[in-house]
Design a protein around this motif. Structure first.
Motif, short mmCIF file in Angstrom:
data_model
loop_
_atom_site.label_atom_id
_atom_site.label_comp_id
_atom_site.label_asym_id
_atom_site.label_seq_id
_atom_site.Cartn_x
_atom_site.Cartn_y
_atom_site.Cartn_z
N ILE A 105 0.85 -1.20 0.00
CA ILE A 105 0.00 0.00 0.00
C ILE A 105 0.88 1.25 0.00
O ILE A 105 1.79 1.36 0.82
N PRO A 106 0.63 2.19 -0.91
CA PRO A 106 1.43 3.42 -0.93
C PRO A 106 1.14 4.28 0.31
O PRO A 106 0.04 4.26 0.86
N GLN A 107 2.14 5.03 0.74
CA GLN A 107 2.00 5.86 1.94
C GLN A 107 0.94 6.93 1.77
O GLN A 107 0.39 7.41 2.77
N ALA A 108 0.61 7.29 0.56
CA ALA A 108 -0.44 8.29 0.34
C ALA A 108 -1.79 7.79 0.86
O ALA A 108 -2.67 8.59 1.16
N TYR A 109 -1.95 6.50 1.00
CA TYR A 109 -3.15 5.91 1.59
C TYR A 109 -2.93 5.85 3.10
O TYR A 109 -2.74 4.80 3.69
N TRP A 110 -2.97 7.00 3.73
CA TRP A 110 -2.60 7.19 5.13
C TRP A 110 -3.34 6.27 6.09
O TRP A 110 -2.82 5.91 7.14
N TRP A 111 -4.57 5.86 5.77
CA TRP A 111 -5.36 5.01 6.67
C TRP A 111 -4.72 3.65 6.87
O TRP A 111 -5.02 2.95 7.81
N TRP A 112 -3.80 3.28 5.98
CA TRP A 112 -3.04 2.05 6.15
C TRP A 112 -1.79 2.27 6.99
O TRP A 112 -1.04 1.33 7.25
N TYR A 113 -1.54 3.52 7.39
CA TYR A 113 -0.35 3.86 8.17
C TYR A 113 -0.72 4.53 9.49
O TYR A 113 0.01 5.36 10.01
N LEU A 114 -1.85 4.13 10.06
CA LEU A 114 -2.30 4.72 11.32
C LEU A 114 -1.27 4.54 12.42
O LEU A 114 -1.14 5.39 13.30
N ASP A 115 -0.55 3.45 12.39
CA ASP A 115 0.46 3.18 13.42
C ASP A 115 1.64 4.14 13.32
O ASP A 115 2.43 4.25 14.25
N GLU A 116 1.77 4.85 12.22
CA GLU A 116 2.87 5.79 12.05
C GLU A 116 2.47 7.24 12.33
O GLU A 116 3.32 8.12 12.32
#
Length: 133
Positions: A105-116
């Motif tokens: 998943i690309p970082q632009a899809y922020w909802w996949w990076y909630l832990d960050e």
């Protein structure tokens, strides 16, 4: 690339998906957590993929005109999503992290990076990606 003008049918489809995103985020997931449901991981996956779909549709059709109120609602729901991130991560981290890596998943899809996310707001790298023409 010029955005396509959304047809009435596409606006209706987006309205339905925004509604489903809201229900999953604000009703289903909190209920599943409260009930210690076995389907919580599945519901978290549904939420993530609903948000993916919305992002793709708004990238395709733009965020102005008839879609502006829908885009505004998505942004309001995103704030709830961010506030609830720890609850979602606590109950679905293994799935969340595994799928993010598996799907690249690309970082632009922020909802996949909630832990960050370190605070209850979108980081600068997300804001840059979210600007629309």
């Amino acid at each position: 690339m010029k955005k396509q003008r959304a047809t009435k049918k596409r606006v209706e489809a987006l309205e339905e998906q925004v509604f489903q995103y809201e229900v999953t985020l604000t009703k289903i997931i909190p209920r599943e957590i409260a009930q210690h449901s076995d389907t919580l991981t599945e519901e978290i996956g549904i939420l993530l993929f609903q948000r993916d779909w919305l992002e793709q549709e708004f990238q395709h059709d733009g965020t102005d005109g008839a879609l502006a109120p829908l885009w505004q609602r998505v942004q309001e729901l995103d704030k709830i999503f961010i506030k609830q991130r720890w609850m979602i991560l606590h109950h679905g981290y293994d799935y969340y992290h595994r799928e993010r890596e598996r799907l690249k998943i690309p970082q632009a899809y922020w909802w996949w990076y909630l832990d960050e996310l370190e605070s209850a707001k979108l980081p600068d790298w997300v804001m840059a990606e979210r600007k629309r023409t």
